[in-house]
Write a protein that holds these residues in place. Structure first.
Motif, PDB file in Angstrom:
ATOM      1  N   ARG A   1       0.548   3.493 -10.284  1.00 58.28           N
ATOM      2  CA  ARG A   1      -0.068   3.927  -9.025  1.00 58.28           C
ATOM      3  C   ARG A   1      -1.396   4.620  -9.275  1.00 58.28           C
ATOM      4  O   ARG A   1      -2.374   4.410  -8.540  1.00 58.28           O
ATOM      5  CB  ARG A   1       0.887   4.855  -8.267  1.00 58.28           C
ATOM      6  CG  ARG A   1       2.136   4.162  -7.760  1.00 58.28           C
ATOM      7  CD  ARG A   1       3.055   5.128  -7.022  1.00 58.28           C
ATOM      8  NE  ARG A   1       4.332   4.505  -6.696  1.00 58.28           N
ATOM      9  CZ  ARG A   1       5.264   5.070  -5.950  1.00 58.28           C
ATOM     10  NH1 ARG A   1       5.077   6.288  -5.446  1.00 58.28           N
ATOM     11  NH2 ARG A   1       6.405   4.431  -5.700  1.00 58.28           N
TER      12      ARG A   1
ATOM     13  N   ASP B   1       4.532  11.529  -9.797  1.00 54.48           N
ATOM     14  CA  ASP B   1       3.347  12.356  -9.571  1.00 54.48           C
ATOM     15  C   ASP B   1       2.121  11.694 -10.180  1.00 54.48           C
ATOM     16  O   ASP B   1       1.649  12.076 -11.259  1.00 54.48           O
ATOM     17  CB  ASP B   1       3.590  13.754 -10.167  1.00 54.48           C
ATOM     18  CG  ASP B   1       2.527  14.753  -9.751  1.00 54.48           C
ATOM     19  OD1 ASP B   1       1.526  14.331  -9.139  1.00 54.48           O
ATOM     20  OD2 ASP B   1       2.687  15.950 -10.058  1.00 54.48           O
ATOM     21  N   SER B   2       1.598  10.710  -9.470  1.00 57.74           N
ATOM     22  CA  SER B   2       0.455   9.944  -9.970  1.00 57.74           C
ATOM     23  C   SER B   2      -0.833  10.749  -9.953  1.00 57.74           C
ATOM     24  O   SER B   2      -1.802  10.376 -10.626  1.00 57.74           O
ATOM     25  CB  SER B   2       0.285   8.668  -9.140  1.00 57.74           C
ATOM     26  OG  SER B   2       0.180   8.971  -7.763  1.00 57.74           O
ATOM     27  N   GLY B   3      -0.848  11.851  -9.231  1.00 66.77           N
ATOM     28  CA  GLY B   3      -2.051  12.668  -9.165  1.00 66.77           C
ATOM     29  C   GLY B   3      -2.109  13.773 -10.203  1.00 66.77           C
ATOM     30  O   GLY B   3      -3.133  14.471 -10.310  1.00 66.77           O
TER      31      GLY B   3
ATOM     32  N   LEU C   1       1.434   3.081  -3.489  1.00 66.26           N
ATOM     33  CA  LEU C   1       0.281   3.578  -4.237  1.00 66.26           C
ATOM     34  C   LEU C   1       0.191   5.093  -4.227  1.00 66.26           C
ATOM     35  O   LEU C   1      -0.478   5.675  -5.077  1.00 66.26           O
ATOM     36  CB  LEU C   1      -1.021   2.986  -3.665  1.00 66.26           C
ATOM     37  CG  LEU C   1      -1.301   1.527  -4.021  1.00 66.26           C
ATOM     38  CD1 LEU C   1      -2.472   1.004  -3.206  1.00 66.26           C
ATOM     39  CD2 LEU C   1      -1.583   1.393  -5.515  1.00 66.26           C
ATOM     40  N   SER C   2       0.852   5.744  -3.277  1.00 67.58           N
ATOM     41  CA  SER C   2       0.754   7.203  -3.195  1.00 67.58           C
ATOM     42  C   SER C   2       1.826   7.855  -4.055  1.00 67.58           C
ATOM     43  O   SER C   2       2.913   7.317  -4.255  1.00 67.58           O
ATOM     44  CB  SER C   2       0.896   7.657  -1.742  1.00 67.58           C
ATOM     45  OG  SER C   2       2.146   7.257  -1.225  1.00 67.58           O
ATOM     46  N   GLY C   3       1.500   9.042  -4.554  1.00 70.99           N
ATOM     47  CA  GLY C   3       2.433   9.776  -5.393  1.00 70.99           C
ATOM     48  C   GLY C   3       3.255  10.768  -4.600  1.00 70.99           C
ATOM     49  O   GLY C   3       3.072  10.941  -3.398  1.00 70.99           O
ATOM     50  N   ASP C   4       4.187  11.401  -5.283  1.00 72.87           N
ATOM     51  CA  ASP C   4       4.991  12.468  -4.698  1.00 72.87           C
ATOM     52  C   ASP C   4       5.302  13.477  -5.795  1.00 72.87           C
ATOM     53  O   ASP C   4       4.705  13.418  -6.869  1.00 72.87           O
ATOM     54  CB  ASP C   4       6.260  11.913  -4.033  1.00 72.87           C
ATOM     55  CG  ASP C   4       7.115  11.088  -4.988  1.00 72.87           C
ATOM     56  OD1 ASP C   4       7.393  11.562  -6.104  1.00 72.87           O
ATOM     57  OD2 ASP C   4       7.522   9.966  -4.620  1.00 72.87           O
TER      58      ASP C   4
ATOM     59  N   SER D   1       0.818  -1.221   0.000  1.00 70.96           N
ATOM     60  CA  SER D   1       0.000   0.000   0.000  1.00 70.96           C
ATOM     61  C   SER D   1       0.850   1.268   0.000  1.00 70.96           C
ATOM     62  O   SER D   1       0.398   2.325  -0.456  1.00 70.96           O
ATOM     63  CB  SER D   1      -0.941  -0.002   1.205  1.00 70.96           C
ATOM     64  OG  SER D   1      -0.198  -0.047   2.418  1.00 70.96           O
TER      65      SER D   1
ATOM     66  N   ARG E   1      10.188   6.154  -3.188  1.00 66.92           N
ATOM     67  CA  ARG E   1      10.566   7.396  -3.861  1.00 66.92           C
ATOM     68  C   ARG E   1      11.872   7.191  -4.636  1.00 66.92           C
ATOM     69  O   ARG E   1      12.655   6.308  -4.294  1.00 66.92           O
ATOM     70  CB  ARG E   1      10.769   8.527  -2.837  1.00 66.92           C
ATOM     71  CG  ARG E   1       9.511   8.935  -2.095  1.00 66.92           C
ATOM     72  CD  ARG E   1       9.796  10.034  -1.069  1.00 66.92           C
ATOM     73  NE  ARG E   1      10.528  11.151  -1.652  1.00 66.92           N
ATOM     74  CZ  ARG E   1       9.967  12.157  -2.319  1.00 66.92           C
ATOM     75  NH1 ARG E   1       8.667  12.177  -2.511  1.00 66.92           N
ATOM     76  NH2 ARG E   1      10.694  13.144  -2.801  1.00 66.92           N
TER      77      ARG E   1
END
Length: 199
Positions: A93, A20-22, A13-16, A10, A169
């Protein structure tokens, strides 16, 4: 394949600010790929093939632009192996598939080394490394969940090795190299990291 070290899936799954998945453009492409490939395996393969085949490797293209973040790579259509890995991890992600960053230490002559960037995708309860660098004569990296199909299998007799950690990262040494210049040719002349500083 090395024994890989990772934290909980898990966490991948988050971006940074780099993976930059968002970002809207990354999210749009991931959604488009999801529309065409509903199953996780097919989506991951589609994302891999998109980055491998549609984003040119900077050295192959002789393109001096330096891209770092996933949105930059997508916008410019070019990047080094690390940058292409940032985009692939971001797409995966954004599509809900855990993905991390891996590295190899490779050489042509057994004396001069360079760090190469890969992606690891978590499917069917385990990690699978993929190499979206881009194929050319002599290189045939393929998406595979049944044995690795990387561009360069490691040759320990020449001092090559796999770094076993799957990073959430990008490694700071990689980012420092990419952000040290605005001309990729500087990196080609010895500016790429030869190894990674590990804690």
């Amino acid at each position: 394949m090395p024994q890989l070290t990772a934290v909980e899936p898990s966490a991948y799954l988050s971006g940074d600010d780099v993976v930059d998945s968002g970002h809207p453009a990354v999210a749009r492409l991931a959604a488009d790929l999801r529309t065409r490939h509903a199953e996780d395996d097919a989506f991951a393969r589609g994302a891999f093939e998109h980055v491998r085949d549609r984003i040119r490797h900077s050295f192959d293209a002789d393109d001096p632009r330096v891209t770092v973040t996933a949105p930059e790579v997508l916008r410019e259509g070019v990047g080094l192996c690390y940058a292409k890995a940032h985009l692939l991890a971001a797409l995966l992600r954004a599509g809900g598939v855990p993905a991390g960053l891996c590295y190899q230490r490779l050489t042509d002559d057994g004396k001069t080394f360079v760090v190469h960037g890969l992606v690891a995708v978590h499917l069917h309860g385990t990690w699978h490394r993929q190499d979206p660098r881009g194929n050319e004569p002599g290189l045939d990296a393929q998406f595979s969940l049944d044995g690795e199909r990387l561009a360069w299998p490691v040759r320990p007799d020449l001092g090559e090795r796999d770094h076993p950690v799957i990073h959430v990262r990008p490694h700071p040494d990689v980012l420092a190299a990419l952000r040290s210049t605005d001309d990729i040719r500087t990196l080609r002349r010895g500016g790429l990291p030869s190894d990674l500083h590990l804690p």
